[in-house]
Scaffold this motif. Structure first.
Motif, short mmCIF file in Angstrom:
data_model
loop_
_atom_site.label_atom_id
_atom_site.label_comp_id
_atom_site.label_asym_id
_atom_site.label_seq_id
_atom_site.Cartn_x
_atom_site.Cartn_y
_atom_site.Cartn_z
N GLY A 1 6.46 66.09 4.34
CA GLY A 1 7.77 66.28 4.97
C GLY A 1 7.68 66.18 6.48
N ASP A 2 6.63 66.76 7.07
CA ASP A 2 6.46 66.67 8.53
C ASP A 2 6.29 65.22 8.97
OD1 ASP A 2 6.68 69.41 8.78
OD2 ASP A 2 4.51 69.75 8.99
N GLU A 3 5.54 64.44 8.21
CA GLU A 3 5.36 63.02 8.55
C GLU A 3 6.68 62.28 8.45
OE1 GLU A 3 0.74 62.09 7.39
OE2 GLU A 3 2.18 62.34 5.73
N LEU A 4 7.49 62.59 7.44
CA LEU A 4 8.80 61.94 7.32
C LEU A 4 9.72 62.35 8.46
CD1 LEU A 4 9.32 62.08 3.47
CD2 LEU A 4 8.96 60.04 4.86
N ASP A 5 9.65 63.61 8.89
CA ASP A 5 10.43 64.04 10.06
C ASP A 5 10.07 63.19 11.27
OD1 ASP A 5 11.75 66.08 8.69
OD2 ASP A 5 10.42 67.67 9.43
N MET A 6 8.76 62.95 11.46
CA MET A 6 8.32 62.15 12.61
C MET A 6 8.78 60.70 12.49
SD MET A 6 4.57 63.69 13.65
CE MET A 6 3.79 63.36 12.07
N VAL A 7 8.76 60.15 11.28
CA VAL A 7 9.23 58.78 11.07
C VAL A 7 10.70 58.66 11.46
CG1 VAL A 7 9.80 57.09 9.26
CG2 VAL A 7 7.53 58.13 9.32
N VAL A 8 11.51 59.61 11.02
CA VAL A 8 12.94 59.56 11.34
C VAL A 8 13.17 59.75 12.83
CG1 VAL A 8 15.16 60.73 10.96
CG2 VAL A 8 13.65 60.23 9.01
N ALA A 9 12.48 60.70 13.43
CA ALA A 9 12.66 60.97 14.86
C ALA A 9 12.23 59.79 15.73
CB ALA A 9 11.86 62.22 15.25
N ALA A 10 11.26 59.02 15.28
CA ALA A 10 10.72 57.92 16.08
C ALA A 10 11.44 56.59 15.85
CB ALA A 10 9.23 57.75 15.80
N CYS A 11 12.47 56.57 15.03
CA CYS A 11 13.17 55.31 14.77
C CYS A 11 13.62 54.68 16.08
CB CYS A 11 14.39 55.55 13.87
SG CYS A 11 15.32 54.03 13.54
N PRO A 12 13.21 53.43 16.32
CA PRO A 12 13.56 52.77 17.59
C PRO A 12 15.02 52.34 17.67
CG PRO A 12 12.31 51.28 16.20
CD PRO A 12 12.34 52.60 15.49
N TRP A 13 15.73 52.37 16.55
CA TRP A 13 17.13 51.90 16.52
C TRP A 13 18.02 52.92 15.80
CZ3 TRP A 13 13.63 48.71 13.53
CH2 TRP A 13 12.91 47.78 14.31
N PRO A 14 18.14 54.14 16.30
CA PRO A 14 18.94 55.14 15.59
C PRO A 14 20.40 54.73 15.40
CG PRO A 14 18.30 55.94 17.77
CD PRO A 14 17.57 54.66 17.54
N ASP A 15 20.99 54.05 16.38
CA ASP A 15 22.39 53.64 16.24
C ASP A 15 22.53 52.58 15.15
OD1 ASP A 15 23.05 55.41 18.23
OD2 ASP A 15 23.13 53.89 19.81
N ARG A 16 21.60 51.63 15.14
CA ARG A 16 21.60 50.58 14.11
C ARG A 16 21.41 51.18 12.72
NH1 ARG A 16 17.36 46.04 15.84
NH2 ARG A 16 18.05 46.58 17.92
N ALA A 17 20.47 52.14 12.63
CA ALA A 17 20.18 52.78 11.34
C ALA A 17 21.39 53.55 10.84
CB ALA A 17 18.96 53.69 11.46
N ALA A 18 22.09 54.22 11.74
CA ALA A 18 23.28 54.98 11.34
C ALA A 18 24.42 54.06 10.93
CB ALA A 18 23.73 55.89 12.48
N ALA A 19 24.59 52.95 11.64
CA ALA A 19 25.69 52.02 11.37
C ALA A 19 25.47 51.21 10.11
CB ALA A 19 25.90 51.09 12.57
#
Length: 175
Positions: free
Chosen positions: A78-96
């Motif tokens: 779970g901690d590794e997945l938290d880091m993967v999500v936090a490090a996403c280089p395109w959070p706006d793209r991922a959300a859209a």
């Protein structure tokens, strides 16, 4: 007590080969001592409470010996997945458009020189290095994009999930 982990099977339930029912997958994981086993979708995603060290190898052996599947397995806490999500280089793209942003979970960190030699951008499609993952952003389709070829250039196992699945796995490993 163990750690909440995502167990990711590579290449199951995609075509006619490497088929496993999720009920059988849950039973196999429970038989290995995993607790609070939940599966997500039909594509070989499970979340368990277990000791993460050596879990991928134990699952691979059990799949081969008990089910006759020779598939590779990756595990993320779970901690590794938290880091993967936090490090996403395109959070706006991922959300859209979460179906067009993927994470390729890797057995070992990608060699930056290999990825950079392939190219980080191909048209509107883009690759970004993560800690032990690659982020893939598609403009039109994930199926025929040239950025998929970077995965074949890497050593080790890679298993890709779209952003929706990554977020759901993270949610399930949180509790």
């Amino acid at each position: 007590m163990g750690t909440r982990c995502a167990v990711l099977l590579r290449g199951v339930n995609v075509g006619k080969h490497n088929r496993i029912a999720m009920a059988d997958f849950r039973a196999l994981l429970a038989g290995l001592g995993a607790e609070d086993v939940k599966t997500l979708l039909q594509s070989g995603n499970a979340v368990v409470t277990a000791e993460p060290a050596g879990l991928a190898e134990r699952v691979e052996v059990a799949l081969r010996d008990e089910v006759g599947l020779d598939v590779r397995v990756l595990v993320r806490t779970g901690d590794e997945l938290d880091m993967v999500v936090a490090a996403c280089p395109w959070p706006d793209r991922a959300a859209a458009n979460p179906k067009m942003v993927h994470v390729a979970f890797l057995e070992r960190p990608a060699d930056p020189a290999t990825v950079e030699a392939f190219g980080m951008r191909h048209g509107e499609d883009e690759v970004a290095l993560g800690e032990k993952d690659l982020y893939l952003s598609y403009s039109v389709s994930s199926f025929d994009s040239p950025i998929n070829k970077v995965l074949s250039k890497l050593s080790g196992v890679a298993s890709t999930r779209n952003w929706n699945t990554v977020l759901k796995l993270r949610e399930l490993t949180a509790g």
